[in-house]
Design a protein around this motif. Structure first.
Motif, mmCIF file in Angstrom:
data_model
loop_
_atom_site.group_PDB
_atom_site.id
_atom_site.type_symbol
_atom_site.label_atom_id
_atom_site.label_comp_id
_atom_site.label_asym_id
_atom_site.label_seq_id
_atom_site.Cartn_x
_atom_site.Cartn_y
_atom_site.Cartn_z
ATOM 1 N N LYS A 161 50.919 41.204 40.990
ATOM 2 C CA LYS A 161 50.158 40.058 40.513
ATOM 3 C C LYS A 161 49.197 39.539 41.584
ATOM 4 O O LYS A 161 48.087 39.079 41.273
ATOM 5 N N GLU A 186 55.787 47.238 32.059
ATOM 6 C CA GLU A 186 55.497 45.868 31.641
ATOM 7 C C GLU A 186 54.665 45.142 32.694
ATOM 8 O O GLU A 186 53.737 44.390 32.365
ATOM 9 N N GLU A 190 50.810 43.758 32.294
ATOM 10 C CA GLU A 190 50.507 42.353 32.553
ATOM 11 C C GLU A 190 49.324 42.185 33.502
ATOM 12 O O GLU A 190 48.521 41.249 33.353
#
Length: 418
Positions: A161, A186, A190
């Protein structure tokens, strides 16, 4: 064996014979090695070696490709059926060039990539400063939890992230545990990244359905075709149907030139063989043998990284035995057992020395060794570690190792008679 070469180059033929004898009398436990079936060697040396090919079936740059097209189409069909993949490209020459093909398909210079640290299980082609890809793309790394020595997925997600990579890579060369592909997929979704899995080490286990497959979760899955897949020295890539055109263009002309049709033929045979019950039983035994060895070495006082294994390999921490990976590798080699020195997570030693060794169970399992023999090998390894410089000890260990492996021929009797 080598009937013509014996006449035209007896020196080279002699070296091949020496290597055959070394393999016959050696307990092979390097995790990246396996024994190629006779059919693989036949096809790898077949007349397909003579054919130059570029492009894809029906779209070749050379004439006389009709039969070659049939070989590639057959191989791709078998590969997709075996692995349950939507698309396969089997033109890669190795696991490394398979990775390069994916990079060429989806990355541009300067793009960010997140992959596993080399010293904790990753691979040179996943961004090591020693590999050229590190000069083209920007790599950052995730690793394992210091306590469990399992992938720290929370830390990996946090880094993804923050870093916002275009590609996340999973898969390793010395990680003994099942990877949570769903979790990483996943995370990739994202942050808007592609997800690639390098399954070079575990492809045979995946093909035999002994361990979970990454193919349902990853955009791209790369592999060599040796190691647990036990085939020719070559490579392969799988992808989702939506990425097929990207992958094919990135492979040729993006990353590779002409095709090695002879190894492609060998792979075509192996895709069929890997679907057999015989192959599945061998792969099942590989995992049983790896777990058995981990348990036995633990009893002898070795520390096993991550406290065990779920696949074909294990990494042993040798510090409790007061011996380095380099010295243990050399001592074992002197008695006819081959392993390779390997860094353990957070290793205080340098890569040329290491605190550990990586041990693989594929080749010995192919020869028919099972738990009783693996327990005997563990005992020999411990005896070597206890006195690696004692010549009498090493002599006794060598005699025991040779007597053990002599019961399990490398190839059937008469396989190489002229």
């Amino acid at each position: 064996m080598l009937k013509r070469t014996k006449m035209s180059d007896p020196v080279l033929a002699g070296l091949v014979q020496e290597e055959l004898e070394r393999q016959e009398h050696n307990i092979e436990m390097i995790a990246s090695e396996s024994t190629a079936p006779l059919e693989v060697m036949e096809l790898s040396g077949s007349v397909f070696t003579n054919k130059t090919l570029e492009g894809y079936p029906g779209r070749r740059f050379q004439a006389g490709s009709q039969i070659a097209d049939k070989v590639e189409e057959l191989a791709c069909k078998r590969a997709c059926e075996l692995f349950g993949a939507e698309h396969a490209n089997i033109q890669s020459y190795s696991g490394s060039t398979a990775n390069y093909s994916v990079y060429a398909s989806i990355l541009t210079p300067g793009d960010k990539v997140l992959s596993m640290r080399l010293d904790q299980g990753g691979h040179l082609t996943h961004g090591s400063p020693a590999n050229w890809v590190s000069k083209i793309y920007q790599f950052d790394f995730y690793g394992v939890d210091p306590e469990t020595e399992l992938i720290d997925y929370d830390a990996m997600e946090k880094k993804a992230k923050e870093y916002q990579p275009k590609l996340i890579i999973a898969g390793a060369s010395s990680y003994p545990r099942i990877i949570d592909y769903k979790r990483i997929a996943e995370v990739a979704k994202e942050v808007g990244a592609y997800f690639m899995v390098d399954m070079a080490h575990i492809a045979g286990l995946v093909a035999a359905k002994v361990i979970p497959s990454p193919i349902p979760y990853a955009d791209f899955v790369t592999s060599s075709t040796t190691k647990t897949f036990c085939s020719a020295r070559s490579g392969m890539v799988f992808c989702k149907a939506e990425h097929a055109k990207l992958l094919d263009k990135g492979t040729f002309p993006g990353a590779l030139g002409s095709i090695q049709l002879h190894t492609m033929a060998a792979k075509a045979w192996s895709f069929q063989y890997a679907a057999s019950q015989e192959f599945r039983e061998i792969m099942e035994q590989v995992v049983k043998n790896a777990r058995c060895l981990a348990e036995e070495l633990t009893k002898y006082g070795f520390r096993i990284v991550s406290d065990g294994t779920d696949n074909h390999l294990l990494v042993a921490d040798l510090r409790s035995k007061n011996i380095t990976g380099k010295d243990f590798q050399n001592a074992l080699d002197s008695i006819g057992i081959t392993v390779n020195k390997n860094m353990i997570p957070f290793d205080p030693q340098k890569p040329s020395v290491t605190s550990g060794v990586r041990i693989g169970l594929t080749a010995v399992s192919q020869r028919g060794l099972k738990e009783p023999e693996i327990r005997e090998i563990a005992g020999i390894m411990n005896q070597v570690a206890e006195a690696p410089d004692n010549e009498e000890n090493l002599k006794a260990c060598k005699a025991q190792a040779q007597a053990l492996i002599a019961r399990f021929p490398l190839y059937p009797e008469g396989a190489f008679e002229d």
